[in-house]
Design an enzyme around this catalytic site. Structure first.
Site, PDB file in Angstrom:
ATOM      1  N   GLU A 154       0.772  -1.145  -0.093  1.00  0.00           N
ATOM      2  CA  GLU A 154      -0.018   0.012   0.064  1.00  0.00           C
ATOM      3  C   GLU A 154       0.995   1.127  -0.017  1.00  0.00           C
ATOM      4  OE1 GLU A 154      -3.008   0.025   3.200  1.00  0.00           O
ATOM      5  OE2 GLU A 154      -4.266  -1.094   2.095  1.00  0.00           O
ATOM      6  N   HIS A 212       9.020 -26.172  -1.814  1.00  0.00           N
ATOM      7  CA  HIS A 212       8.376 -27.497  -2.474  1.00  0.00           C
ATOM      8  C   HIS A 212       7.264 -27.112  -3.135  1.00  0.00           C
ATOM      9  CE1 HIS A 212      10.628 -30.523  -0.036  1.00  0.00           C
ATOM     10  NE2 HIS A 212      10.682 -29.456   0.738  1.00  0.00           N
ATOM     11  N   LYS A 217     -14.117  -0.766  -4.290  1.00  0.00           N
ATOM     12  CA  LYS A 217     -15.321  -0.468  -3.397  1.00  0.00           C
ATOM     13  C   LYS A 217     -16.350   0.255  -4.409  1.00  0.00           C
ATOM     14  CE  LYS A 217     -12.642   0.436   0.757  1.00  0.00           C
ATOM     15  NZ  LYS A 217     -12.240   1.531   1.757  1.00  0.00           N
TER      16      LYS A 217
HETATM   17  O1  PA5 Z   1      -4.318   0.876   5.430  1.00  0.00           O
HETATM   18  C1  PA5 Z   1      -5.359   1.257   5.488  1.00  0.00           C
HETATM   19  O2  PA5 Z   1      -5.663   2.281   5.490  1.00  0.00           O
HETATM   20  C2  PA5 Z   1      -6.362   0.167   5.030  1.00  0.00           C
HETATM   21  O3  PA5 Z   1      -5.998  -1.123   5.082  1.00  0.00           O
HETATM   22  C3  PA5 Z   1      -7.326   0.000   6.365  1.00  0.00           C
HETATM   23  O4  PA5 Z   1      -6.741  -0.339   7.456  1.00  0.00           O
HETATM   24  C4  PA5 Z   1      -8.528  -0.873   5.964  1.00  0.00           C
HETATM   25  O5  PA5 Z   1      -9.084  -0.592   4.825  1.00  0.00           O
HETATM   26  C5  PA5 Z   1      -9.595  -0.750   7.285  1.00  0.00           C
HETATM   27  O6  PA5 Z   1     -10.123   0.615   7.409  1.00  0.00           O
HETATM   28  P1  PA5 Z   1     -10.902   1.108   8.517  1.00  0.00           P
HETATM   29  O7  PA5 Z   1     -10.086   0.884   9.761  1.00  0.00           O
HETATM   30  O8  PA5 Z   1     -11.309   2.497   8.374  1.00  0.00           O
HETATM   31  O9  PA5 Z   1     -12.218   0.080   8.569  1.00  0.00           O
END
Ligand code: PA5
Length: 443
Positions: free
Chosen positions: A284, A305, A419
């Site tokens: 990310e 493996h 989303k």
């Molecule tokens: O790194 C991030 O921002 C995402 O992986 C969020 O942690 C994930 O989408 C969960 O979001 P939230 O804590 O708002 O439910």
């Protein structure tokens, strides 16, 4: 040293002059981080969190964990991404993958990290008839996966113990002031814990997001934070010998030489979820603007493996970063076997960790011969202290690495695309225009 970057096997892939040549960029990245002048500078709350964390909340976390351990057989943790991976990674690294079977006390299960009805039904079966509590974790408070699982489990809890008792068994970790989850928690009187504004999901494991489930699992969170704090002291110093920055430099040098995949590896299966946590952290942070190393992972010797063939002889697109855990949580002495019917007596008379180490050493040499650069991160063991230490090492390295790549390592705009499509296909109000367009594409 608890955690260190070990470039021992890198000499034929990266010359010392190359480290020297990239160092001015490391200095610039460090300066941007410390002066908070780089992209994403409103999400730098992690940088000194192991020192500056909210001590009052920390005490409340410990008290809540103690209460859960006293009044519950099961704790269900609902969350996804940064609100899930870190807690599970630390619990499994420190307590083992089978902690629910091997450790006394409260069992910890995770949900809200998929939309699988089969998975959620399994969680329901785990809870039914047991004394269970829920820790719902969502910074935004609106994440579909988490909210869906939580609404089902909250109903189950209320049906089993009544609304009043259920309200004593739900713990919400969310934004300090905003969002539907915060509002709901306040209206129901659930204890709430904070995801700090300036800490993104993938940097949140040492906030209440990770700390409450980790403490509920019986892990010493003082030790975890101390490890992270000592790591912070060390890796916040600018120097050519800063191992976190050296690791960041090495991965960027290799990226610029055409290596597009980093495989994080460990010879301890208990590290599996740490691998997943690392994948989110780096994936990310770096995967944007059509750039970035693709973060992959393996557990060895298991995956030798399955993936071993590709790594040895397939497309030369990757390098490997091996987390070398020096001391296993538990060793096993190998007795000689009378008759030696399996031919394995050559392994007997020593601890199994030696065999694991020789497998690692042999693999490093073979993969080096195969033209795959080998980076090593040495870790003394997977104690809470050293896991905290390792977490901060990766945070610093990732932030520096993102700036070396000239991306914003602290946002994740691409996560929204799926989303939007999912909501349109499910007919969520407000997405009507997109629905027809997407349905036509699916025909
Ligand atoms: O790194 C991030 O921002 C995402 O992986 C969020 O942690 C994930 O989408 C969960 O979001 P939230 O804590 O708002 O439910």
């Amino acid at each position: 040293m608890s955690v260190s970057f070990n470039p021992r096997h890198l000499a034929q892939f990266i010359r010392e002059e190359e480290f020297a040549a990239i160092y001015p960029q490391v200095e610039a990245a460090h300066a941007q981080l410390e002066a908070k002048t780089g992209p994403g500078n409103d999400f730098l709350g992690w940088m000194y969190l192991p020192r500056d964390y909210d001590k009052e909340e920390f005490a409340r976390i410990k008290a809540a964990a103690a209460r859960i351990r006293e009044d519950s057989d099961v704790l269900i943790v609902a969350g996804i991404g940064g609100s899930y991976l870190g807690a599970r990674a630390v619990i499994e690294a420190v307590k083992g993958q089978y902690h629910n079977d091997t450790e006394p006390g409260v069992k910890i299960y995770f949900c809200g990290n998929s939309i699988s009805p089969t998975y959620l039904n399994s969680i329901i079966k785990v809870c039914k008839g047991k004394r269970f509590s829920i820790n719902v974790i969502s910074k935004s408070g609106t994440t579909t996966e988490t909210s869906l699982a939580f609404r089902v489990l909250r109903k189950l809890l209320e049906d089993e113990v009544g609304v009043e008792e259920a309200n004593k068994r739900i713990y919400a970790t969310t934004d300090r002031a905003r969002g539907t989850l915060k509002q709901l928690a306040d209206s129901q009187g659930w204890p709430t814990f904070v995801v700090p504004d300036d800490v993104g999901g993938r940097y949140s494991v040492l906030s209440a997001v990770g700390l409450l489930p980790i403490a509920a699992a019986g892990i010493d969170i003082d030790e975890l934070m101390q490890g992270a704090a000592d790591s912070m002291e060390r890796f916040s110093q600018l120097s050519p010998d800063n191992d976190a920055y050296k690791y960041a430099a090495a991965r960027n040098i290799l990226y610029r030489k055409g290596k597009s995949v980093e495989i994080l590896e460990c010879y301890e299966p208990d590290f599996t979820m740490m691998n997943e946590w690392y994948k989110q952290l780096f994936g990310e942070s770096e995967g944007k603007d059509n750039k970035g190393l693709f973060p992959a992972s393996c557990i060895f010797s298991t995956d030798l493996h399955s993936m071993g063939q590709f790594i040895q002889e397939g497309a030369r697109i990757m390098f490997e970063t091996i987390v070398d855990v020096k001391k296993p949580a538990e060793d096993l002495y190998l007795e000689p076997l009378e008759g030696n019917f399996d031919g394995l007596n050559f392994l007997a008379g020593q601890n199994m960790s030696i065999v694991n180490r020789k497998a690692m050493e042999g693999t490093i040499l073979a993969h080096t011969d195969g033209g795959v650069p080998q980076l090593l991160i040495d870790v003394d063991d997977l104690s809470a202290y050293n896991v905290g230490y390792l977490i901060y090492f990766f945070w610093r390295a990732c932030a520096c690495s993102g700036y070396l790549l000239a991306v914003n390592p602290f946002n994740q705009p691409g996560v929204e695309s799926y989303k939007k499509n999912m909501f349109a296909l499910l007919g969520k109000p407000g997405y009507e225009n997109l629905t027809a367009e997407l349905e036509a594409k699916l025909k």
